[in-house]
Design a protein around this motif. Sequence first.
Motif, mmCIF file in Angstrom:
data_model
loop_
_atom_site.group_PDB
_atom_site.id
_atom_site.type_symbol
_atom_site.label_atom_id
_atom_site.label_comp_id
_atom_site.label_asym_id
_atom_site.label_seq_id
_atom_site.Cartn_x
_atom_site.Cartn_y
_atom_site.Cartn_z
ATOM 1 N N SER A 196 0.810 -1.220 0.000
ATOM 2 C CA SER A 196 0.000 0.000 0.000
ATOM 3 C C SER A 196 0.843 1.270 0.000
ATOM 4 C CB SER A 196 -0.928 0.005 1.220
ATOM 5 O OG SER A 196 -0.155 0.002 2.413
ATOM 6 N N THR A 206 -8.943 4.051 6.467
ATOM 7 C CA THR A 206 -9.789 4.908 5.637
ATOM 8 C C THR A 206 -9.870 4.370 4.209
ATOM 9 O OG1 THR A 206 -9.161 6.825 6.962
ATOM 10 C CG2 THR A 206 -10.150 7.259 4.813
ATOM 11 N N ASP A 207 -8.738 3.846 3.719
ATOM 12 C CA ASP A 207 -8.719 3.252 2.380
ATOM 13 C C ASP A 207 -9.563 1.977 2.333
ATOM 14 O OD1 ASP A 207 -7.420 3.124 -0.373
ATOM 15 O OD2 ASP A 207 -6.875 1.175 0.461
ATOM 16 N N ARG A 210 -8.954 -0.911 -0.357
ATOM 17 C CA ARG A 210 -9.156 -0.711 -1.793
ATOM 18 C C ARG A 210 -7.852 -0.785 -2.591
ATOM 19 N NH1 ARG A 210 -13.494 2.361 0.337
ATOM 20 N NH2 ARG A 210 -12.116 4.043 0.988
ATOM 21 N N GLU A 211 -6.713 -0.514 -1.939
ATOM 22 C CA GLU A 211 -5.421 -0.567 -2.612
ATOM 23 C C GLU A 211 -4.799 -1.968 -2.543
ATOM 24 O OE1 GLU A 211 -3.853 1.826 -4.360
ATOM 25 O OE2 GLU A 211 -5.624 3.091 -4.111
#
Length: 517
Positions: A196, A206-207, A210-211
């Motif tokens: 990441s 917070t991500d 998604r990465e």
Amino acid sequence: MQFLLAFIVAAPLLGALAALLPAPPGLKGRSPEQAVLRHGVTVTGVILAAAIALTLGFDHDAPSRFQATTDISWIPALDVRIHLGVDGISLPLLLMTALLFFLCALYSYFKLPAGPSPKAFVALLLVLESGTLATFAVLDLLLFFLAFEMVLIPMYFLIARWGGAQRQAAAWKFILYTLLGSVVMLLGLLLIGVTSGTFDMVALATDNGRELTHTTQLLAVLAIGIGLAVKTPMWPLHSWLPDAHTAAPTVGSVLLAGVLLKMGTYGFVRILLPITPDGMATFAPYLGAFAAVGIVYGSLACLALARKGNKGDLKRLIAYSSVGHMGFVLLGIASMTPTGVNGALFANIAHGLITGLLFFLVGALKDRYGTADLDTLAGATGAALYGRAPRMGAFLAFAAVASLGLPGLAGFWGEMLALFGAFDPAEGLSRRAFLTYVAIGAFGTLLTAAYLLIVVRRVCMGDPKAGPELAVADIQHYEFAAWTPLVALTVLAGLWPAVLLGLTDPAVQKLLAGGNS
């Protein structure tokens, strides 16, 4: 607030260093030993006062927001930062940790376990406190790992040098299991950070994964989960725990059960749920299965130890009970629902208070009778605490009924909410599988009640005239001072659960929503 949190994490280390130095002439008291033990009480008391001040200054209207934050670049090349902060999830654990260390230091001032230098004992206790407090306060994956590992060496020496029979073997088993789990966990943390591009836990949460590809999440959950499961401990990675508890001194058992086990479950909530949600969803049914088996396994082991003629050690019995109780915590986490995770966090706190009290009481019984063997306590010595030491008998009966989850006490809410969360798990999880886990968990509560009531009947309700005439001291003033806060908080959390749930729920809602309130 920012200074208070940094002070809470760093001050125990400074206190540990000061404990190894000669005491100033005016502070030696009657002996150097008394001076260093008083130093331990003072430092842990100051840390507790700072934790209370932090709690009072915490914005209770925004518990989902990280507060008292410090964010300083430490290793720029790796983007590792000294990032500290607390929210509604970590604040209760921070406060309970500070309280338990203070109570253990106070208890040790009057009842120091047999072993080497008191200076080393106090210094190790304070290093252990710093590591546990840092675990609940840091917001960087590598700092989390360092804090997670920082507790191993002091706990090893507390068991190996101040423990009872078989202490060396138990200490080696403890450190080998946890170190091997930690090596695997480090690989998972590095995988997340390198993939990441950051180790910042807030940014990663917070991500919301998604990465990270699904394969990366699966590998990370497997690696990190093994390390956390060893510390929790989850069946079948629990076998180090009974030996460690049986050999550890009283305060070592209190801190091991009350604080160190919570570091594993906290990691599941703080790291795996928000950072690798897809990977957790894949492994959640398996985690729930292990949790359900652990609940029943721990209870059956306790029933076997409680049976007459089995020479069951009472400390070992309570250690196995922790496997069952932490199974409810893991089941709540596996449900991946706000209700289940809130129940897990509540059960974390309840277990720390109640099991800490139980280990204090068993340690006191062992000091008086010279053994924690249940057959000896119930038979040869005619323990009969209600007749011989009524106040101690009352404390033991209270701790037992709190541990079995009596409504109105803290142990009830966490387990009930964990079962409710598993009854209706998150979308995508097999409801049929989780209903099976709920049924197994509910059966486990019946087994828990059975073995705890057997213990109370055998130890507290015997005939005081059946055994030899032994003068058994009832609760001493220092014991009363160390145990009463745990009793009061167990009652408070049981009668007013909104005090704790009001902190955790907004933070859990945000955590499961991918950082969005």
